[in-house]
Motif scaffolding. Structure first.
Motif, PDB file in Angstrom:
ATOM      1  N   CYS A 482       0.850  -0.950   0.048  1.00 30.38           N
ATOM      2  CA  CYS A 482       0.052   0.002  -0.035  1.00 30.38           C
ATOM      3  C   CYS A 482       0.973   1.337   0.001  1.00 30.38           C
ATOM      4  CB  CYS A 482      -0.968   0.094   1.060  1.00 30.38           C
ATOM      5  SG  CYS A 482      -2.302  -1.172   1.274  1.00 30.38           S
ATOM      6  N   GLU A 483       2.070   1.300   0.652  1.00 24.72           N
ATOM      7  CA  GLU A 483       2.812   2.380   0.689  1.00 24.72           C
ATOM      8  C   GLU A 483       3.419   2.684  -0.549  1.00 24.72           C
ATOM      9  OE1 GLU A 483       7.430   3.596   2.365  1.00 24.72           O
ATOM     10  OE2 GLU A 483       6.199   2.196   3.583  1.00 24.72           O
ATOM     11  N   LEU A 484       3.771   1.578  -1.400  1.00 23.62           N
ATOM     12  CA  LEU A 484       4.227   1.837  -2.773  1.00 23.62           C
ATOM     13  C   LEU A 484       3.279   2.392  -3.746  1.00 23.62           C
ATOM     14  CD1 LEU A 484       6.615   1.508  -4.565  1.00 23.62           C
ATOM     15  CD2 LEU A 484       5.746  -1.024  -5.208  1.00 23.62           C
ATOM     16  N   ALA A 485       1.983   1.889  -3.360  1.00 22.40           N
ATOM     17  CA  ALA A 485       0.802   2.409  -4.262  1.00 22.40           C
ATOM     18  C   ALA A 485       0.423   4.012  -3.839  1.00 22.40           C
ATOM     19  CB  ALA A 485      -0.068   1.416  -4.303  1.00 22.40           C
ATOM     20  N   GLY A 486       0.754   4.247  -2.644  1.00 21.68           N
ATOM     21  CA  GLY A 486       0.259   5.498  -1.914  1.00 21.68           C
ATOM     22  C   GLY A 486      -0.936   5.698  -1.249  1.00 21.68           C
ATOM     23  N   VAL A 487      -1.371   4.405  -0.659  1.00 22.86           N
ATOM     24  CA  VAL A 487      -2.592   4.628  -0.050  1.00 22.86           C
ATOM     25  C   VAL A 487      -2.120   3.906   1.512  1.00 22.86           C
ATOM     26  CG1 VAL A 487      -4.030   4.155  -1.951  1.00 22.86           C
ATOM     27  CG2 VAL A 487      -3.371   1.992  -0.804  1.00 22.86           C
ATOM     28  N   GLU A 488      -3.079   3.986   2.496  1.00 23.57           N
ATOM     29  CA  GLU A 488      -2.848   3.631   3.626  1.00 23.57           C
ATOM     30  C   GLU A 488      -3.609   2.370   4.031  1.00 23.57           C
ATOM     31  OE1 GLU A 488      -3.211   5.791   8.242  1.00 23.57           O
ATOM     32  OE2 GLU A 488      -4.597   6.176   6.773  1.00 23.57           O
ATOM     33  N   ALA A 489      -3.096   1.419   4.660  1.00 20.56           N
ATOM     34  CA  ALA A 489      -3.805   0.005   5.085  1.00 20.56           C
ATOM     35  C   ALA A 489      -4.187   0.221   6.463  1.00 20.56           C
ATOM     36  CB  ALA A 489      -2.817  -1.076   4.867  1.00 20.56           C
ATOM     37  N   ALA A 490      -5.548  -0.628   6.619  1.00 22.61           N
ATOM     38  CA  ALA A 490      -6.157  -0.696   7.877  1.00 22.61           C
ATOM     39  C   ALA A 490      -6.725  -2.297   7.933  1.00 22.61           C
ATOM     40  CB  ALA A 490      -7.192   0.238   8.114  1.00 22.61           C
ATOM     41  N   PHE A 491      -6.779  -2.640   9.423  1.00 22.31           N
ATOM     42  CA  PHE A 491      -6.994  -4.137   9.452  1.00 22.31           C
ATOM     43  C   PHE A 491      -8.112  -4.195  10.439  1.00 22.31           C
ATOM     44  CE2 PHE A 491      -2.498  -3.661   8.290  1.00 22.31           C
ATOM     45  CZ  PHE A 491      -2.623  -4.229   6.955  1.00 22.31           C
ATOM     46  N   PRO A 492      -9.438  -4.108  10.146  1.00 19.88           N
ATOM     47  CA  PRO A 492     -10.568  -4.119  11.321  1.00 19.88           C
ATOM     48  C   PRO A 492     -10.220  -5.205  12.058  1.00 19.88           C
ATOM     49  CG  PRO A 492     -11.320  -3.365   9.052  1.00 19.88           C
ATOM     50  CD  PRO A 492      -9.972  -3.949   8.775  1.00 19.88           C
ATOM     51  N   PHE A 493     -10.080  -6.597  11.607  1.00 20.96           N
ATOM     52  CA  PHE A 493      -9.964  -7.721  12.620  1.00 20.96           C
ATOM     53  C   PHE A 493      -9.118  -7.591  13.738  1.00 20.96           C
ATOM     54  CE2 PHE A 493     -11.993 -10.008   8.928  1.00 20.96           C
ATOM     55  CZ  PHE A 493     -13.060 -10.428   9.707  1.00 20.96           C
ATOM     56  N   LEU A 494      -8.110  -6.707  13.482  1.00 21.87           N
ATOM     57  CA  LEU A 494      -7.095  -6.491  14.529  1.00 21.87           C
ATOM     58  C   LEU A 494      -7.398  -5.340  15.473  1.00 21.87           C
ATOM     59  CD1 LEU A 494      -3.840  -7.181  12.510  1.00 21.87           C
ATOM     60  CD2 LEU A 494      -4.967  -8.835  13.898  1.00 21.87           C
ATOM     61  N   HIS A 495      -8.736  -4.834  15.576  1.00 28.22           N
ATOM     62  CA  HIS A 495      -9.126  -3.886  16.499  1.00 28.22           C
ATOM     63  C   HIS A 495      -8.981  -4.555  17.634  1.00 28.22           C
ATOM     64  CE1 HIS A 495     -12.029  -1.607  18.884  1.00 28.22           C
ATOM     65  NE2 HIS A 495     -12.045  -0.604  17.742  1.00 28.22           N
ATOM     66  N   ASP A 496      -8.619  -3.725  18.834  1.00 24.79           N
ATOM     67  CA  ASP A 496      -8.196  -4.341  20.170  1.00 24.79           C
ATOM     68  C   ASP A 496      -9.515  -5.182  20.797  1.00 24.79           C
ATOM     69  OD1 ASP A 496      -5.755  -3.269  19.960  1.00 24.79           O
ATOM     70  OD2 ASP A 496      -5.982  -1.542  21.335  1.00 24.79           O
ATOM     71  N   ALA A 497     -10.722  -4.487  20.349  1.00 21.96           N
ATOM     72  CA  ALA A 497     -12.004  -5.116  21.043  1.00 21.96           C
ATOM     73  C   ALA A 497     -12.164  -6.349  20.390  1.00 21.96           C
ATOM     74  CB  ALA A 497     -13.138  -4.347  20.993  1.00 21.96           C
ATOM     75  N   MET A 498     -11.888  -6.763  19.049  1.00 28.22           N
ATOM     76  CA  MET A 498     -12.117  -7.886  18.278  1.00 28.22           C
ATOM     77  C   MET A 498     -11.024  -8.896  18.721  1.00 28.22           C
ATOM     78  SD  MET A 498     -13.809  -9.578  15.902  1.00 28.22           S
ATOM     79  CE  MET A 498     -14.601  -8.572  14.985  1.00 28.22           C
ATOM     80  N   VAL A 499      -9.785  -8.579  19.150  1.00 26.98           N
ATOM     81  CA  VAL A 499      -8.815  -9.491  19.455  1.00 26.98           C
ATOM     82  C   VAL A 499      -9.371  -9.895  20.730  1.00 26.98           C
ATOM     83  CG1 VAL A 499      -6.353  -9.677  20.133  1.00 26.98           C
ATOM     84  CG2 VAL A 499      -6.947  -8.466  18.003  1.00 26.98           C
ATOM     85  N   ALA A 500      -9.580  -9.087  21.704  1.00 22.03           N
ATOM     86  CA  ALA A 500     -10.118  -9.623  23.040  1.00 22.03           C
ATOM     87  C   ALA A 500     -11.309 -10.599  22.937  1.00 22.03           C
ATOM     88  CB  ALA A 500     -10.503  -8.553  23.830  1.00 22.03           C
ATOM     89  N   PHE A 501     -12.104 -10.210  22.071  1.00 26.19           N
ATOM     90  CA  PHE A 501     -13.329 -11.202  22.024  1.00 26.19           C
ATOM     91  C   PHE A 501     -12.769 -12.555  21.399  1.00 26.19           C
ATOM     92  CE2 PHE A 501     -16.539 -13.289  19.182  1.00 26.19           C
ATOM     93  CZ  PHE A 501     -17.513 -13.511  19.883  1.00 26.19           C
ATOM     94  N   ALA A 502     -12.173 -12.555  20.555  1.00 21.87           N
ATOM     95  CA  ALA A 502     -11.540 -13.949  19.869  1.00 21.87           C
ATOM     96  C   ALA A 502     -10.832 -14.743  21.128  1.00 21.87           C
ATOM     97  CB  ALA A 502     -10.944 -13.713  18.597  1.00 21.87           C
ATOM     98  N   ALA A 503      -9.991 -14.047  21.754  1.00 21.17           N
ATOM     99  CA  ALA A 503      -9.247 -14.565  22.745  1.00 21.17           C
ATOM    100  C   ALA A 503     -10.174 -15.214  23.897  1.00 21.17           C
ATOM    101  CB  ALA A 503      -8.332 -13.566  23.601  1.00 21.17           C
ATOM    102  N   ARG A 504     -11.435 -15.144  23.972  1.00 21.81           N
ATOM    103  CA  ARG A 504     -12.329 -15.295  24.917  1.00 21.81           C
ATOM    104  C   ARG A 504     -13.128 -16.427  24.455  1.00 21.81           C
ATOM    105  NH1 ARG A 504     -15.644 -10.652  25.223  1.00 21.81           N
ATOM    106  NH2 ARG A 504     -17.041 -11.742  26.498  1.00 21.81           N
ATOM    107  N   LEU A 505     -13.279 -16.759  23.108  1.00 21.65           N
ATOM    108  CA  LEU A 505     -13.876 -17.973  22.544  1.00 21.65           C
ATOM    109  C   LEU A 505     -13.252 -19.319  22.999  1.00 21.65           C
ATOM    110  CD1 LEU A 505     -14.430 -16.933  18.956  1.00 21.65           C
ATOM    111  CD2 LEU A 505     -16.419 -17.311  20.642  1.00 21.65           C
ATOM    112  N   ALA A 506     -13.955 -20.212  23.044  1.00 19.38           N
ATOM    113  CA  ALA A 506     -13.657 -21.781  23.510  1.00 19.38           C
ATOM    114  C   ALA A 506     -13.027 -22.085  22.271  1.00 19.38           C
ATOM    115  CB  ALA A 506     -14.760 -22.683  23.776  1.00 19.38           C
ATOM    116  N   PRO A 507     -11.846 -23.118  22.404  1.00 16.75           N
ATOM    117  CA  PRO A 507     -11.082 -23.575  21.404  1.00 16.75           C
ATOM    118  C   PRO A 507     -11.992 -24.326  20.195  1.00 16.75           C
ATOM    119  CG  PRO A 507     -10.267 -24.271  23.562  1.00 16.75           C
ATOM    120  CD  PRO A 507     -11.399 -23.515  23.816  1.00 16.75           C
TER     121      PRO A 507
END
Length: 634
Positions: A482-507
């Motif tokens: 994205c940097e080479l293309a001149g745009v910014e990248a963002a990753f919604p699944f790595l939002h802190d609340a999403m990471v915390a939710f996934a960590a609480r799920l049962a295996p």
């Protein structure tokens, strides 16, 4: 897009040196630069509006690259963080959430603080010597300072050939270190104290009493929150990668729900059997009602992009899917998009990689009674004289051989460098400067950190992938493309609340028997087309090996670069001959990956004069590292 660079020096040279260090930060994306010079040094941030934060007050400088929130608010983050620093010291960085790289230089206390976000979206490297502490988001920026040496680390080059990237905290250069996700470096009175302000905390039984409906409701609410944060205030100029997989398709669908207007989606295809996923991308786009754009990448496109792609990475990087990611981002940029949302992280949070199921299958063997394994199964398969081909027996033997290897070693059963053997691939003089065991040591160290915590195997593997597959590879790939293309990248699944939710799920919500991400797929059944929910993971894999056979200019370019690499003292010329001839003819896709790795190594060396100059002077025998201890105050 770019980060902070500053020497913490109290002299007039600091400002001039900062200008040299700042130049590489916006070399590719022309991002606006903000800089500040103070009594103890200087800081600079190069990034688009909204991702560039700088504050200065009474000997204190705060520089932030990214879009973090502080106590839930993104307003005036640098100024408010300065107040927290004065009251809480190094612990202040734990109050930030979201993507960021942070640098604080405090002339009054003679201290400095560096930190990166919990997922490692934004990198930060550092080095120190008698002239002070130097840090930057790019090694090219670090090397621009006259006091920073640029000796290549041969161990890092070995790691590149092993991992296809250089895993943190190591870097391609001796004496330079990179912060791990959720890590900080606190410097006081010349002493470096490094530690973690956050670690992924799995709570496998946290949702044991919550039914599927309750978990689904929380998941969808968190997903919308994460996408909204990813869109930010400039949602109209934000688009989304769309590969046709579950994660990117989910992001595209939720963008439409959140904004109330069709998402702008971008896909890449290949005119090569087994590699083209465009049909799934089109299906996802129709289902989400997005405004869809697509492009087919050709061998000529690959040829055109390789030099720039090698140049934009500040360390050797061998993930070939960076090429299609770049063309996807370029297509979005030409359409007026300044920010792209990616689905990266979904596999590592919810159990989407095929190897998780395979490792569960292999681990099942060791749960059989030892008497059954050792007295019946193994003698039958390994001691029985086979007079005629026995295909089922061959498969069973291969299964047992792999199952008998411990984790994480068996994850590398198909590793290219291990399969060939490092003494077959590498020059003797190069081998003398490295320790081949350090690569597996990196994996073992990270994996065994979580042993004794009572975690399920799936969560142990997810934690490992969050570091090696995600932070060191996939996020770096997308961000640099994205940097080479001149745009910014963002990753919604790595939002802190999403990471915390996934960590609480049962295996079992992540891997049920051999079923990957069962909760994720069931929860999104009303959002995604059934065909996408059922499909196997694919992504933007590049058919490089096939194109080496069918496209003469690409083959000639690749082989010319391998010819150049022969004289570097790293790879044996005999192996290059065998690779270009017999091996590539036997299995183009598999051995084409090794051609790509060596091609991109040569291109990276050619595109980075400082690295090439260091190589010309020969390799140092070992690296030196500034001692660091955990900081008890954080």
């Amino acid at each position: 897009m770019s980060g902070a660079a500053a020497p913490t020096q109290a002299d007039a040279v600091a400002t001039a040196a900062l200008s040299r260090m700042a130049a590489p930060l916006s070399r590719f994306d022309s991002a606006p630069l903000a800089a500040s010079a103070g009594e103890a040094g200087a800081v600079a941030v190069a990034a688009i509006d909204g991702s560039r934060h700088l504050h200065q007050q009474e000997g204190l400088q705060v520089a932030i690259w990214g879009r973090p929130a502080l106590d839930g608010s993104t307003d005036d983050v640098a100024r408010r963080l300065a107040s927290l620093w004065l009251s809480r010291g190094a612990a202040a960085c734990a109050c930030l959430s979201g993507p960021f790289a942070l640098a604080i230089v405090d002339a009054c206390s003679g201290a400095a603080l560096l930190a990166v976000d919990r997922a490692g979206i934004h990198p930060l490297s550092y080095t120190s010597n008698a002239h002070g502490l130097f840090f930057a988001s790019s090694h090219d920026a670090l090397l621009a300072h006259p006091s920073v040496r640029g000796a290549l680390d041969p161990q890092a080059l070995y790691h590149y050939l092993f991992f296809h990237m250089v895993p943190a905290p190591a870097t391609a250069y001796l004496g330079q270190q990179r912060l791990l996700p959720g890590e900080y470096l606190h410097v006081r009175a010349g002493r470096q104290c490094k530690g973690s302000y956050w670690q992924l905390d799995f709570q496998e039984n946290a949702l044991a009493r919550t039914g599927f409906a309750g978990k689904k409701q929380e998941f969808l609410r968190t997903l919308r929150q994460a996408v909204e944060a990813g869109l930010g205030a400039d949602g109209e100029s934000t688009g989304a990668f769309l590969s046709g997989g579950t994660d990117s398709s989910t992001v595209a669908a939720v963008v439409g729900q959140v904004t109330g207007r069709p998402a702008r989606t971008y896909s890449i295809g290949f005119d090569a059997p087994g590699y083209d996923e465009m049909a799934y991308a089109r299906l996802a786009a129709r289902h989400a009602g997005s405004i869809h754009h697509e492009r087919y990448v050709t061998p000529n496109d690959v040829l055109a992009a390789i030099p720039a792609m090698a140049a934009v990475f500040d360390q050797p990087f061998g993930n070939a899917s960076a090429i299609p990611a770049f063309y996807c981002a370029q297509m979005a940029r030409d359409d007026g998009v300044t920010r792209l949302l990616g689905g990266d992280g979904g596999d590592e949070l919810f159990g989407g990689n095929e190897r998780y199921a395979r490792q569960a299958l292999l681990s099942g063997y060791e749960r059989l009674p030892a008497m059954l394994r050792q007295a019946i199964i193994e003698p039958l398969l390994f001691r029985r004289r086979v007079e005629r081909p026995w295909r089922l027996g061959d498969k069973a033997r291969r299964y047992i051989e792999q199952a008998s290897m411990p984790l994480p070693a068996r994850l590398d059963s198909h590793n290219l460098l291990l399969c060939h053997g490092h003494r077959t691939v590498l020059e003797d003089g190069f081998i003398d400067t490295i320790d081949p065991g350090m690569a597996s040591g990196c994996l073992n160290g990270a994996y065994w950190q979580r042993q004794g915590l009572g975690l399920s195997q799936i969560n142990e593997l997810l934690a490992l992938d969050m570091r090696f597959t995600l932070a060191d590879n996939d996020l770096l790939k997308v961000r640099k493309a994205c940097e080479l293309a001149g745009v910014e990248a963002a990753f919604p699944f790595l939002h802190d609340a999403m990471v915390a939710f996934a960590a609480r799920l049962a295996p079992r919500d992540k891997l049920d028997g051999m079923r990957l991400r069962p909760f994720f797929k069931r929860a999104l059944a009303d959002i995604l087309p059934p065909a996408i929910v059922r499909k196997k993971k694919h992504g933007f894999g590049l058919p490089f090996g096939l194109w080496l056979h069918s496209h003469a200019p690409l083959r000639e370019f690749a082989f010319d670069n391998l010819t150049q690499l022969r004289g570097r003292g790293i790879v044996r010329p005999a192996f290059i001959d065998d690779l270009q001839g017999r091996l590539l003819a036997e299995h183009p896709a598999y051995h084409g990956t090794m051609v790509w790795l060596l091609l991109m190594l040569e291109q990276w060396l050619s595109q980075h004069p400082a690295a090439l100059g260091a190589l010309a002077h020969g390799f140092a025998a070992c690296a030196t590292e500034t001692p660091a201890v955990l900081d008890p105050t954080a």
